[in-house]
Design a protein around this motif. Sequence first.
Motif, PDB file in Angstrom:
ATOM      1  N   SER A 123     -23.579 -45.509 -41.763  1.00 45.48           N
ATOM      2  CA  SER A 123     -24.436 -46.602 -42.207  1.00 45.48           C
ATOM      3  C   SER A 123     -25.018 -47.370 -41.032  1.00 45.48           C
ATOM      4  CB  SER A 123     -23.626 -47.547 -43.106  1.00 45.48           C
ATOM      5  OG  SER A 123     -24.414 -48.641 -43.515  1.00 45.48           O
ATOM      6  N   ARG A 124     -24.200 -47.573 -39.973  1.00 42.93           N
ATOM      7  CA  ARG A 124     -24.694 -48.295 -38.796  1.00 42.93           C
ATOM      8  C   ARG A 124     -25.835 -47.561 -38.122  1.00 42.93           C
ATOM      9  NH1 ARG A 124     -19.121 -49.148 -37.666  1.00 42.93           N
ATOM     10  NH2 ARG A 124     -19.182 -47.541 -36.053  1.00 42.93           N
ATOM     11  N   HIS A 125     -25.849 -46.237 -38.244  1.00 42.57           N
ATOM     12  CA  HIS A 125     -26.874 -45.439 -37.566  1.00 42.57           C
ATOM     13  C   HIS A 125     -27.875 -44.837 -38.556  1.00 42.57           C
ATOM     14  CE1 HIS A 125     -24.723 -45.825 -33.769  1.00 42.57           C
ATOM     15  NE2 HIS A 125     -23.611 -45.578 -34.441  1.00 42.57           N
ATOM     16  N   ARG A 126     -27.977 -45.440 -39.740  1.00 48.92           N
ATOM     17  CA  ARG A 126     -28.992 -45.087 -40.735  1.00 48.92           C
ATOM     18  C   ARG A 126     -28.935 -43.611 -41.159  1.00 48.92           C
ATOM     19  NH1 ARG A 126     -34.276 -48.456 -38.446  1.00 48.92           N
ATOM     20  NH2 ARG A 126     -33.270 -50.501 -38.413  1.00 48.92           N
ATOM     21  N   ILE A 127     -27.735 -43.151 -41.391  1.00 48.59           N
ATOM     22  CA  ILE A 127     -27.530 -41.792 -41.893  1.00 48.59           C
ATOM     23  C   ILE A 127     -27.028 -41.890 -43.326  1.00 48.59           C
ATOM     24  CG2 ILE A 127     -26.225 -39.644 -41.602  1.00 48.59           C
ATOM     25  CD1 ILE A 127     -26.085 -40.277 -38.617  1.00 48.59           C
ATOM     26  N   GLU A 128     -27.667 -41.145 -44.213  1.00 49.66           N
ATOM     27  CA  GLU A 128     -27.312 -41.204 -45.622  1.00 49.66           C
ATOM     28  C   GLU A 128     -25.882 -40.712 -45.858  1.00 49.66           C
ATOM     29  OE1 GLU A 128     -29.119 -42.489 -47.979  1.00 49.66           O
ATOM     30  OE2 GLU A 128     -30.881 -42.879 -46.727  1.00 49.66           O
ATOM     31  N   ALA A 129     -25.239 -41.304 -46.857  1.00 48.77           N
ATOM     32  CA  ALA A 129     -23.871 -40.893 -47.194  1.00 48.77           C
ATOM     33  C   ALA A 129     -23.820 -39.440 -47.638  1.00 48.77           C
ATOM     34  CB  ALA A 129     -23.315 -41.805 -48.288  1.00 48.77           C
TER      35      ALA A 129
END
Length: 328
Positions: free
Chosen positions: A243-249
């Motif tokens: 989440s901190r690096h804008r990667i989807e779950a």
Amino acid sequence: MRSLQNIMVVIEPKELRQPALERGLALYNYAKAHALKTGAKDEVKIVAVLPVTQEPWNMASLLAVDRKNLEQEYLKKQSRWLNAFLSINAMGVKIEQKIIYSREVGKDIVALAKDMCCDMIIKTAEIHGMLDSVFFTPLDWQMLRHAPVPVCIAKDHLWEPSGTIAVAVDLSTEEDEFSRLINLRLLREAQRLALFTGCKIALINAITPIVPPIAVDIPGYTPQSMYDNALKDGCKKALEFASRHRIEASDCHIAEGSLDEVIVDECKKLNPTALFLGTSARRGFASALIGNICERVTDNLSCDVVVITPKTVMRNVPTTEPSKSVLS
């Protein structure tokens, strides 16, 4: 691979198929296209290195009257082969050629990469035997352990422009500063490659199984609760990092097991274009007995593996005097 201006490709002596050169040319074209798209004026170049091992036990050189002249003629022959090979297989691309003639080829390739401030070293994957790390260290393993820049072990497969780039992160000791820096560097290098190629990023994280104690005299305590809490904590750390690096779950692949087994299993499912992996650079007797995770993973995957060593993370690439074993 911060700017990908200087790519070093290790050429396999007298091999017609050169996956490392193919990968270097692909990255060269990606970087050139990206520079034109963004208006950047950065020059991209490739350095082709042909390693020639100096063998002191070679009977031809031992029995030669003029050993120095024999070696010079041999190196000229290697240079002509390299020039002819590149003129056919890298037509239209300006490539700087280097020949390394040394008894310690791996160390001199690493030294040359430092001298020329290369952004990446690309080496074709080798087939290793069970006792390779006991009696001698293969050339690609030498670079995986000592290179101060990312090392790409190229496999014989085609790259897909819209594929996946997998990043194996270790979040078990996230409070450790060194582990945090390795994870960040891995992700940044993968994002740079994704920017060039149009691939998407996928995170792989392994949660090490915890064996609870057989009996603990605490009211309401069960070993299963300890196991479940550890599993939830590992998943939480991985999702927070993403989440901190804008990667989807949905692009986070979390599994229980040892790191090397989880990486191999998940990569077989994802079929990524490349895998980014950190290494502890273990060497010596410990490496012979235990081995490095990146070496075991590299041998068991069909995708390219880009390895980040501790030297890559902890210090900048220095510039030194050129090695005497390097011939232009």
